[in-house]
Design a protein around this motif. Structure first.
Motif, short mmCIF file in Angstrom:
data_model
loop_
_atom_site.label_atom_id
_atom_site.label_comp_id
_atom_site.label_asym_id
_atom_site.label_seq_id
_atom_site.Cartn_x
_atom_site.Cartn_y
_atom_site.Cartn_z
N MET A 75 0.84 -1.20 0.00
CA MET A 75 0.00 0.00 0.00
C MET A 75 0.87 1.26 0.00
SD MET A 75 -3.38 -0.85 2.31
CE MET A 75 -2.60 -1.62 3.70
N SER A 76 2.02 1.15 -0.71
CA SER A 76 2.93 2.29 -0.75
C SER A 76 2.40 3.43 -1.59
CB SER A 76 4.30 1.84 -1.30
OG SER A 76 4.14 1.27 -2.58
N ASN A 77 1.48 3.11 -2.49
CA ASN A 77 0.92 4.14 -3.36
C ASN A 77 -0.32 4.79 -2.76
OD1 ASN A 77 -0.61 1.84 -3.59
ND2 ASN A 77 -1.11 2.19 -5.76
N LEU A 78 -0.56 4.56 -1.46
CA LEU A 78 -1.75 5.11 -0.79
C LEU A 78 -1.69 6.63 -0.79
CD1 LEU A 78 -4.27 4.29 0.93
CD2 LEU A 78 -2.84 4.66 2.93
N LEU A 79 -2.77 7.26 -1.28
CA LEU A 79 -2.85 8.71 -1.33
C LEU A 79 -3.37 9.25 0.00
CD1 LEU A 79 -4.33 9.10 -4.91
CD2 LEU A 79 -1.94 9.23 -4.22
N SER A 80 -3.20 10.54 0.21
CA SER A 80 -3.60 11.18 1.47
C SER A 80 -5.10 10.97 1.73
CB SER A 80 -3.28 12.67 1.40
OG SER A 80 -3.76 13.32 2.56
N THR A 81 -5.43 10.61 3.00
CA THR A 81 -6.84 10.33 3.34
C THR A 81 -7.23 10.98 4.67
OG1 THR A 81 -6.14 8.28 4.42
CG2 THR A 81 -6.87 8.13 2.12
N PRO A 82 -7.20 12.30 4.74
CA PRO A 82 -7.51 12.96 6.02
C PRO A 82 -8.94 12.72 6.51
CG PRO A 82 -7.39 14.57 4.24
CD PRO A 82 -6.86 13.29 3.68
N TYR A 83 -9.91 12.67 5.61
CA TYR A 83 -11.30 12.47 6.02
C TYR A 83 -11.57 11.01 6.41
CZ TYR A 83 -12.63 17.22 4.89
OH TYR A 83 -12.74 18.58 4.90
N LEU A 84 -10.95 10.08 5.69
CA LEU A 84 -11.07 8.68 6.08
C LEU A 84 -10.43 8.46 7.45
CD1 LEU A 84 -10.30 6.80 2.73
CD2 LEU A 84 -12.50 6.99 3.88
N ASP A 85 -9.29 9.10 7.66
CA ASP A 85 -8.61 8.93 8.94
C ASP A 85 -9.44 9.46 10.10
OD1 ASP A 85 -6.53 7.90 7.49
OD2 ASP A 85 -5.34 9.75 7.49
N ARG A 86 -10.17 10.54 9.84
CA ARG A 86 -10.91 11.19 10.92
C ARG A 86 -12.28 10.55 11.17
NH1 ARG A 86 -12.08 17.40 10.03
NH2 ARG A 86 -9.87 17.25 9.43
N TYR A 87 -12.97 10.11 10.13
CA TYR A 87 -14.38 9.73 10.27
C TYR A 87 -14.68 8.25 10.04
CZ TYR A 87 -15.20 14.77 10.22
OH TYR A 87 -15.19 16.10 10.51
N THR A 88 -13.69 7.42 9.75
CA THR A 88 -13.96 6.01 9.48
C THR A 88 -13.05 5.12 10.32
OG1 THR A 88 -12.36 5.77 7.67
CG2 THR A 88 -14.56 6.59 7.09
N VAL A 89 -13.35 3.82 10.28
CA VAL A 89 -12.54 2.83 10.99
C VAL A 89 -11.98 1.86 9.96
CG1 VAL A 89 -12.57 0.91 12.64
CG2 VAL A 89 -13.90 2.99 13.11
N ASN A 90 -10.67 1.63 10.03
CA ASN A 90 -10.04 0.65 9.14
C ASN A 90 -10.27 -0.72 9.77
OD1 ASN A 90 -8.19 -1.13 7.82
ND2 ASN A 90 -7.06 0.66 7.08
#
Length: 628
Positions: free
Chosen positions: A1-16
């Motif tokens: 997952m080295s090509n993962l783009l920035s995910t500020p909203y996913l980081d704040r509002y979701t659960v991995n």
């Protein structure tokens, strides 16, 4: 997952979900769900309509399937699915406005980040029906989550796994055809009894830890959850019961779960009487007819019919999805209400399992329907195993009767809070005085006519016509399981009823240290001549009779049945005994502990319809007695 783009909203509002599960994968296995999991994998690998929507009843394990899928993806060898993460979106989190951003904006940003990382992320929305309407403003804007998500799904720019119940799917998703077509529907059926039992074996040690759950206890959990938890589905209801029983064992500081722990949870959470849980159906039904006849006098034939109907139901020969229902007919005061009460005690163990509604309270159209529905659903929800008596049903408003029609048809009602209340374990008894005159006329006929089968069938048909004339609709009568016609009581029946009531009064007197002697067999121990129907008073031989016979004659009114009997007993027995007890406590009477009751004088006859008799009371202790 080295090509993962920035995910500020996913980081704040979701659960991995994948990261969470990776910490302990073995805790997220969905047993017995391989076919459904494979079906979801097939859906995810499709080129079009590759967003699976799991649809099934609450508790069948839809979320567990997604968690198990995330676990499998961690070790997948498929190049299209390997290392894909499942990201869980909570719509409730997005509704918070403290950050100054609207729901629509945040939801769109999350979708943008998911689409930018579509090769490595799959979204998961539990309760996905909530996207319909969520986020739309009060000005009528159609910009809700459902409409925001449609374009992305139509272009296959992202993949979403959704989960919802069957009811909410039809109520929300299916109403929006364009939205429904974006998903690939995957049905999640309820697991079978055996499948759930297999799961219980695998998770019992996981949930219990050091607490042992024997096979006997697992079998009981399966049986009781299937029988008594009717508003949930397998496997959830069995697992929840197992979890509760383990907690109960811990609370009691035991290292093993007992059958009593399981029964305690069923009793506390689902209001099932311990008497019902701890006894088999056969034990509760054993000698039911004989036992109820000991409590209800003069109604042998109707009681036989009633108990056989109940036995047929418990034997599985009738529709168990609906409550057993009966219409009790007969003159007032012949035992209809008391039969319902005693049936509740005998079948369910306690008087609290007898629910009575006076239907004359619900005769006004403007207020009756909602008031009756609210009271009914509240009572039944808290006491689902009971005899429900609807007294004088003909007095209720027609709308109330329509509601009862639904109960008899469907075996359930939805309360004011949207909860489904189960009526199928009730015995519903309705009483009516309609047709009482016809029953009395029929009773007056000879035994030959009453015992003739054809004449009896004709009488019942005429009685049904009379009921329809009193406002009972044919479709309502057709839904009732059986009509039970109570007999007119004879004077001999009344005498036996008085004896039963005197026995109850004697039990109360014994609690105060006193004894009421009224049974002929006991009276003659003090008055031997009573066996021959006389005793001497001041040297004169006087006819003596049982006090029960006297009260039956004085207190019985055919127009009112046995109801005046209680007042008559108070006048002739209760009042003088109470006065003597109070006087004795005050030290105003000599020492004694028993009262002997009988009647002296000539009883009623053809030439003297009222008779010339009166009650006599004696007091006694240790075999000595004197008139008081």
């Amino acid at each position: 997952m080295s090509n993962l783009l920035s995910t500020p909203y996913l980081d704040r509002y979701t659960v991995n979900l994948t990261k969470k599960i990776a910490q302990n994968p073995d805790n997220y296995r969905a047993y017995e769900r391989e076919p459904v999991t494979n079906r979801v994998l097939v859906s995810l690998l499709k080129k079009i309509q590759n967003s699976p929507l799991l649809v099934g009843e609450a508790g069948v394990g839809k979320t567990a399937i997604v968690e198990d899928l995330a676990r499998q993806l961690l070790a997948s060898n498929d190049k299209l699915l390997a290392n894909k993460s499942i990201i869980q979106i909570s719509l409730a989190n997005l509704m918070q406005t403290s950050d100054g951003e609207s729901f629509a904006y945040k939801f769109q940003q999350i979708l943008n980040e998911l689409m930018a990382n579509k090769d490595t992320m799959i979204a998961f929305i539990d309760e996905i029906h909530q996207i319909v309407g969520t986020g739309a403003d009060n000005q009528g804007s159609a910009l809700d989550a459902g409409n925001i998500i449609k374009p992305a799904l139509s272009r296959d720019d992202l993949q979403i796994i959704g989960a919802t119940t069957t009811k909410e799917f039809h109520q929300y998703i299916a109403q929006d055809g364009a939205l429904m077509r974006r998903f690939d529907l995957v049905e999640v059926p309820e697991l079978s009894f055996n499948q759930t039992a297999n799961i219980l074996k695998k998770v019992s040690s996981q949930l219990g830890g050091e607490i042992t759950v024997s096979q006997e206890v697992q079998d009981q959990i399966m049986t009781l959850s299937q029988r008594y938890i009717t508003d949930r589905f397998f496997p959830e209801k069995a697992i929840m019961l197992l979890d509760g029983a383990i907690s109960q064992a811990k609370l009691n500081q035991r290292l093993a779960v007992t059958t009593e722990d399981v029964a305690d949870i069923i009793h506390a959470d689902y209001h099932v009487p311990k008497y019902v849980i701890n006894q088999t159906t056969d034990e509760r039904l054993a000698n039911l007819s004989q036992r109820i006849k000991e409590r209800i006098i003069g109604q042998d034939h109707p009681l036989d019919k009633l108990t056989m109907k109940i036995i047929n139901r418990e034997a599985g020969l009738t529709d168990s999805s609906k409550p057993a229902s009966f219409l009790f007919l007969g003159p007032t005061g012949v035992g209809k209400t008391e039969t319902a009460k005693q049936l509740g005690i005998l079948l369910f163990g306690e008087e609290t399992n007898f629910i009575r509604f006076d239907m004359s309270e619900f005769k006004f159209a403007s207020s009756s329907f909602e008031r009756f529905k609210d009271k009914l659903t509240t009572e039944v929800r808290h006491t689902p195993y009971a005899v429900l008596l609807l007294d004088e049903i003909e007095k209720a408003d027609p709308e109330v009767m329509d509601l009862l029609l639904q109960v008899l048809d469907d075996g359930r009602l939805t309360d004011a809070y949207g909860r489904v209340v189960n009526f199928k374990d009730l015995i519903i008894i309705m009483t009516t005085n309609s047709g009482a005159k016809a029953i009395q006329n029929h009773h007056a006929k000879s035994d030959y006519i009453k015992n003739d089968q054809k004449r009896q069938e004709n009488f019942e048909e005429q009685l049904e016509i009379a009921l329809q004339g009193d406002g009972y609709r044919p479709e309502f009568l057709a839904r009732i399981g059986a009509m039970i016609i109570f007999d007119v009581l004879t004077l001999a029946d009344i005498e036996k009823i008085v004896a039963l009531k005197l026995k109850t009064l004697d039990e109360k007197a014994r609690e105060q240290g006193f004894h009421i002697i009224f049974e002929p067999s006991e009276v003659l121990q003090y008055l031997p001549s009573f066996e021959y129907g006389y005793e001497y008073v001041e040297g004169q031989k006087v006819v003596s009779s049982s006090i029960a016979k006297y009260i039956a004659d004085v207190g019985y009114r055919p127009s009112r049945g046995v109801r005046p009997i209680d007042d008559t007993i108070d006048v002739y027995i209760g009042d003088p005994v109470a006065q003597a007890i109070i006087a004795k406590r005050a030290g105003q009477l000599e020492d004694f502990n028993a009262f002997i009751f009988r009647a002296l004088g000539n009883p009623p006859s053809l030439t003297s319809p009222y008779g010339e008799w009166q009650t006599v009371i004696s007091r006694t202790k240790e075999g000595n007695y004197e008139v008081i």
